[in-house]
Design an enzyme around this catalytic site. Structure first.
Site, PDB file in Angstrom:
ATOM      1  N   GLU A 213     -25.977  -7.524 -28.761  1.00 35.18           N
ATOM      2  CA  GLU A 213     -26.442  -8.896 -29.028  1.00 35.18           C
ATOM      3  C   GLU A 213     -27.749  -9.253 -28.334  1.00 35.18           C
ATOM      4  O   GLU A 213     -28.588  -9.933 -28.904  1.00 35.18           O
ATOM      5  CB  GLU A 213     -25.389  -9.922 -28.587  1.00 35.18           C
ATOM      6  CG  GLU A 213     -24.180  -9.975 -29.453  1.00 35.18           C
ATOM      7  CD  GLU A 213     -22.973  -9.460 -28.725  1.00 35.18           C
ATOM      8  OE1 GLU A 213     -21.904 -10.030 -28.920  1.00 35.18           O
ATOM      9  OE2 GLU A 213     -23.094  -8.480 -27.974  1.00 35.18           O
TER      10      GLU A 213
ATOM     11  N   ASP B 102     -20.042  -7.836 -28.412  1.00 36.63           N
ATOM     12  CA  ASP B 102     -19.008  -8.130 -27.405  1.00 36.63           C
ATOM     13  C   ASP B 102     -17.592  -7.835 -27.906  1.00 36.63           C
ATOM     14  O   ASP B 102     -17.302  -7.981 -29.104  1.00 36.63           O
ATOM     15  CB  ASP B 102     -19.095  -9.600 -26.968  1.00 36.63           C
ATOM     16  CG  ASP B 102     -20.281  -9.842 -26.054  1.00 36.63           C
ATOM     17  OD1 ASP B 102     -20.866  -8.866 -25.564  1.00 36.63           O
ATOM     18  OD2 ASP B 102     -20.636 -11.011 -25.839  1.00 36.63           O
TER      19      ASP B 102
ATOM     20  N   ASP C 270     -14.758  -9.191 -28.460  1.00 38.64           N
ATOM     21  CA  ASP C 270     -13.869 -10.307 -28.801  1.00 38.64           C
ATOM     22  C   ASP C 270     -14.026 -10.623 -30.285  1.00 38.64           C
ATOM     23  O   ASP C 270     -14.748  -9.928 -30.998  1.00 38.64           O
ATOM     24  CB  ASP C 270     -14.170 -11.536 -27.932  1.00 38.64           C
ATOM     25  CG  ASP C 270     -15.633 -11.979 -28.020  1.00 38.64           C
ATOM     26  OD1 ASP C 270     -16.347 -11.537 -28.949  1.00 38.64           O
ATOM     27  OD2 ASP C 270     -16.066 -12.771 -27.168  1.00 38.64           O
TER      28      ASP C 270
ATOM     29  N   GLU D  27     -15.526 -13.050 -31.843  1.00 36.82           N
ATOM     30  CA  GLU D  27     -16.898 -13.421 -32.219  1.00 36.82           C
ATOM     31  C   GLU D  27     -17.756 -12.162 -32.328  1.00 36.82           C
ATOM     32  O   GLU D  27     -18.548 -12.004 -33.259  1.00 36.82           O
ATOM     33  CB  GLU D  27     -17.476 -14.370 -31.171  1.00 36.82           C
ATOM     34  CG  GLU D  27     -18.598 -15.268 -31.668  1.00 36.82           C
ATOM     35  CD  GLU D  27     -18.144 -16.322 -32.650  1.00 36.82           C
ATOM     36  OE1 GLU D  27     -18.944 -16.660 -33.545  1.00 36.82           O
ATOM     37  OE2 GLU D  27     -16.995 -16.789 -32.554  1.00 36.82           O
TER      38      GLU D  27
ATOM     39  N   TYR E  86     -16.344  -7.800 -18.633  1.00 42.00           N
ATOM     40  CA  TYR E  86     -16.494  -8.847 -19.638  1.00 42.00           C
ATOM     41  C   TYR E  86     -15.830 -10.134 -19.164  1.00 42.00           C
ATOM     42  O   TYR E  86     -14.683 -10.129 -18.697  1.00 42.00           O
ATOM     43  CB  TYR E  86     -15.885  -8.388 -20.960  1.00 42.00           C
ATOM     44  CG  TYR E  86     -16.252  -9.283 -22.122  1.00 42.00           C
ATOM     45  CD1 TYR E  86     -17.583  -9.567 -22.408  1.00 42.00           C
ATOM     46  CD2 TYR E  86     -15.266  -9.856 -22.927  1.00 42.00           C
ATOM     47  CE1 TYR E  86     -17.925 -10.378 -23.467  1.00 42.00           C
ATOM     48  CE2 TYR E  86     -15.606 -10.671 -23.988  1.00 42.00           C
ATOM     49  CZ  TYR E  86     -16.941 -10.935 -24.253  1.00 42.00           C
ATOM     50  OH  TYR E  86     -17.280 -11.759 -25.303  1.00 42.00           O
TER      51      TYR E  86
ATOM     52  N   ARG F 129     -15.034 -13.018 -20.767  1.00 45.06           N
ATOM     53  CA  ARG F 129     -14.186 -13.855 -21.640  1.00 45.06           C
ATOM     54  C   ARG F 129     -12.846 -13.150 -21.817  1.00 45.06           C
ATOM     55  O   ARG F 129     -12.699 -12.266 -22.646  1.00 45.06           O
ATOM     56  CB  ARG F 129     -14.874 -14.084 -22.990  1.00 45.06           C
ATOM     57  CG  ARG F 129     -16.137 -14.927 -22.866  1.00 45.06           C
ATOM     58  CD  ARG F 129     -16.758 -15.265 -24.212  1.00 45.06           C
ATOM     59  NE  ARG F 129     -17.960 -16.043 -24.029  1.00 45.06           N
ATOM     60  CZ  ARG F 129     -19.193 -15.540 -23.965  1.00 45.06           C
ATOM     61  NH1 ARG F 129     -19.356 -14.230 -24.079  1.00 45.06           N
ATOM     62  NH2 ARG F 129     -20.244 -16.305 -23.798  1.00 45.06           N
TER      63      ARG F 129
ATOM     64  N   HIS G  48      -8.488  -7.683 -22.805  1.00 41.76           N
ATOM     65  CA  HIS G  48      -9.402  -7.037 -21.856  1.00 41.76           C
ATOM     66  C   HIS G  48      -8.863  -7.165 -20.442  1.00 41.76           C
ATOM     67  O   HIS G  48      -7.951  -7.932 -20.178  1.00 41.76           O
ATOM     68  CB  HIS G  48     -10.786  -7.692 -21.901  1.00 41.76           C
ATOM     69  CG  HIS G  48     -11.237  -8.058 -23.260  1.00 41.76           C
ATOM     70  ND1 HIS G  48     -11.485  -7.126 -24.231  1.00 41.76           N
ATOM     71  CD2 HIS G  48     -11.456  -9.275 -23.834  1.00 41.76           C
ATOM     72  CE1 HIS G  48     -11.853  -7.746 -25.338  1.00 41.76           C
ATOM     73  NE2 HIS G  48     -11.826  -9.042 -25.130  1.00 41.76           N
TER      74      HIS G  48
END
Length: 742
Positions: free
Chosen positions: A31, A105, A107, A109, A323, A325, A369
């Protein structure tokens, strides 16, 4: 001649071979540029090219609804405006690549970003192009490259379902608010619940009636005349005390003076205090708010930087934390071993538990995670100090300390409680002494309220004690506190509202819409927030119902697990919602927002100005709009005089809400200060106003506002002000913006 031909053939073969080698490259897309730079270092091979997509490249259009509700809720995705050149560049690089890896990432999203990238670059759905890693380290990157997988369509569907649910509520409900209340309003699915939580707390505070109660402290002396014992009256006739008036307190005080007290019971024990679990997104945001004063948004922004990688000298760009989140407290075996070696080497065997601690996951945790932790324990905060900004260092230290503490032994305390009796009265004294620091040698959850040793004297049961003082004290019950960043995140998590990646955006959205303001780091609903909430509660009860929203989150989790179809979820939501929309549109009349009239007259037309709520704070506006467009900020008078022009010193705010002080005559007078003037204190030497500088530990230092005053010659404030001026002086542009901001 033949020799030259052979040489030419060799050169041609070499060039062809080089060309083919150049074409055989692997394209890795992430990203952000920072993340790309760190990963490129770890791959360390010309075979790989790492590029950044800069987040999403496709999304629903802003100018239209973008969902075909009649055709299986088919979304209409378009390329995001301004990203055309980037898409063209990525497509060009993809054509020349032998292999493409999508490394967004780990997740939902991130999975959706990879899915959109695969579509734009023509990568097949069956292609193993997706790589994921929880930390940006060399072993993690290499392992991910070895085990690519296909894009997980279930995770993508869960993200699409959430995006479309938010679009349905936002694009259908917002126009209704425009028609019925005022233009520019908007409503969100999850954000509306957060507004309700904050408004409900405000209603509790406004309805609260304080109740009086009294406590009674008793001071005793022992027979040896030296030792003192402080206790608190706890029971009367074996019932918990409930003293509600001064009259009752005095009556009890009178009775106590007649009594003879003896030691009734002595208990000694050992208390174990276990280490807290390593950070999840929620607990990281809460601790960061409590200890560092960071908003949720700032915490996540800094954590993202630490995760993506920071240049740390010879090591180059390095991912410092895992990570950020996550809702899991799980730690990998490798990380546990790393921590155990570090603890043994730096603290000793006593601080190392026999087995690595395991922390239970919360009921609704996805556990996708690991917990948030440092990627390498040996990279201590002191080693990284020269490479990190002040904010990065503070947050990294918090993560590092919490993780290390979570792998250490409990703290041990020797506790003692003494019961002192006289007739129907029982007093209690409690003591506690730290016996072994354990995890608190590294980290303490209550930094500002560290447990202090309370040492009680050795006494024996039956021995007399002599009452010296009786100290009754009046108290009043207090209303529940307004939510701050830490408590609202904790409440959202407990109620199942949103997920780790959404807490910070929820808070920022309700602030941006003007439904809530942040005052002194606490959230307070605006009048507009109450009006919008009242309408939603009457007609769209499900939208602001915490249980309904939490259940919807659970169903989104089922979509991610592949046990529920996203179209079924959307259909079950959209049908009832559409009917409610029609009913509300027909029944709701126009809602007038009451205006608060001030006592300030408009200097242009003479009307009494009204108080309006702006994006950052309240301001004064002329009610004659649009004929008269006069506005002005609401200035809070400090009562002090400006040291430059003798005008009033007023309170102002920066864009981020930080308070500073300036002259009311700005820009004619440019006096500004971070420190508050003390209106009631005047310098004895020169007669100028004194200022008060407040330190983080609560200490206040007074100094003369006149720089040329002889009291300032060797004053300790000079060094402090010099440091403040270097790091965060109130600039002229800051003052201009604050003055104009309405």
């Amino acid at each position: 001649m033949n020799k030259k031909v052979e040489e030419s053939k060799k050169i041609l073969k070499t060039k062809t071979r080089k060309k083919k080698t150049a074409l055989k490259k692997t394209l890795v897309i992430v990203e952000s540029p920072a993340k790309a730079k760190t990963i490129e270092k770890y791959l360390g091979n010309r075979k790989y090219e790492v590029l950044a997509s800069m987040g999403h490249l496709r999304d629903l259009p802003k100018s239209q609804f973008g969902i075909d509700t009649e055709n299986n809720f088919t979304p209409k995705y378009i390329n995001i405006r301004g990203k055309g050149d980037l898409i063209k560049s990525l497509k060009k690089e993809a054509k020349n690549a032998d292999k493409i890896y999508l490394a967004s990432d780990p997740d939902r999203e991130g999975e959706a970003i990879s899915w959109h990238l695969a579509y734009l670059l023509g990568v097949s759905e069956t292609e193993k192009c997706r790589i994921v890693f929880n930390e940006i380290t060399k072993p993690a990157i290499n392992e991910a490259i070895k085990t690519p997988r296909t894009v997980n369509i279930d995770l993508v569907d869960a993200q699409q379902a959430r995006r479309m649910l938010d679009r349905i509520v936002g694009y259908k409900l917002s126009p209704l608010l425009w028609r019925k209340i005022k233009k520019g309003l908007s409503a969100g699915r999850v954000q509306s619940v957060a507004v309700k939580i904050i408004c409900d707390r405000e209603k509790e505070i406004r309805a609260f009636i304080p109740e009086e109660y009294w406590t009674v402290e008793l001071k005793f002396k022992l027979d040896d005349k030296k030792a003192v014992l402080n206790a608190e009256l706890s029971l009367i006739d074996d019932k918990k005390i409930n003293i509600t008036s001064e009259q009752d307190a005095k009556k009890i005080e009178k009775e106590l003076r007649k009594q003879t007290f003896n030691i009734a019971d002595v208990k000694k024990s050992e208390r174990r205090r276990k280490a807290p679990a390593p950070f999840t997104t929620s607990s990281l945001q809460q601790d960061s708010a409590r200890k560092l004063g960071f908003t949720s948004r700032r915490t996540m922004m800094i954590a993202q930087q630490l995760y993506e990688g920071i240049n740390i000298g010879k090591k180059g760009p390095t991912g410092l934390i895992t990570y950020m989140r996550t809702d899991s407290t799980r730690i990998s075996e490798l990380a546990q071993k790393d921590a155990r070696v570090y603890i043994t080497d730096n603290f000793g065997d006593k601080y190392l538990p026999a087995k690595p601690p395991i922390y239970a996951a919360k009921k609704d945790a996805q556990d996708a995670h690991e917990a948030v932790r440092p990627t390498d324990c040996s990279l201590t905060p002191s080693l990284l100090e020269e490479f990190l900004s002040k904010e990065q260092l503070k947050l990294y230290r918090l993560v590092w300390q919490r993780f290390l503490a979570s792998q250490m032994t409990p703290a041990l305390y020797d506790t003692m409680s003494i019961l002192i009796k006289a007739g129907i009265y029982t007093a209690k004294a409690v003591g506690s002494v730290l016996k072994f620091a354990g995890f608190t040698a590294v980290y303490d959850e209550n930094d500002k309220k560290k447990e202090k040793d309370v040492i009680l004297p050795d006494v024996s049961v039956g021995s007399p004690v002599h009452l010296q003082k009786i100290l009754p004290e009046q108290h009043f019950t207090e209303p529940p506190a307004r939510y701050n960043d830490a408590s609202i995140v904790k409440t959202l998590e407990e109620k199942g509202i949103g997920r780790p990646s959404t807490y910070a955006p929820i808070i920022e959205t309700i602030l941006a819409r003007g439904y809530v303001v942040r005052r002194e780091k606490k959230f307070e609903p605006t009048e507009l927030g109450f009006i919008v909430l009242d309408m939603l509660e009457e007609y769209f009860r499900d939208i602001v119902d915490a249980k309904f929203t939490a259940d919807l989150e659970g169903r989104l989790d089922k979509v991610a697990e592949g046990t529920m179809d996203k179209n079924k979820l959307l259909e079950e939501f959209y049908g009832p919602f559409e009917k409610t929309m029609e009913k509300a549109d027909a029944e709701i009349g126009h809602v007038d927002i009451p205006e608060e009239v001030s006592d300030v007259r408009c200097e242009k037309c003479g009307r009494l100005m009204v108080i309006k709520q702006g994006r950052f704070s309240k301001f004064l506006a002329c009610p004659g709009f649009p004929e008269c467009r006069n506005t002005k900020p609401i200035l809070k008078d400090t009562g002090a005089k400006c040291p430059k022009c003798n005008g009033r010193v007023v309170e102002r705010k920066t864009k981020r809400g930080r308070i500073f002080y300036g002259c009311e005559n700005y820009p004619d007078c440019d006096f500004v200060s971070w420190d508050m003037p003390a209106a009631d204190k005047i310098c004895e030497k020169c007669g100028a106003n004194m200022f008060q500088h407040r330190y983080k530990n609560g200490k206040v230092l007074f100094y003369c506002g006149n720089e040329n005053c002889e009291t300032r010659k060797d004053h300790p404030i000079n060094a402090e002000l010099k440091e403040i001026k270097t790091k965060s002086t109130v600039s002229k542009s800051t003052a201009v913006k604050a003055t104009a901001r309405t």
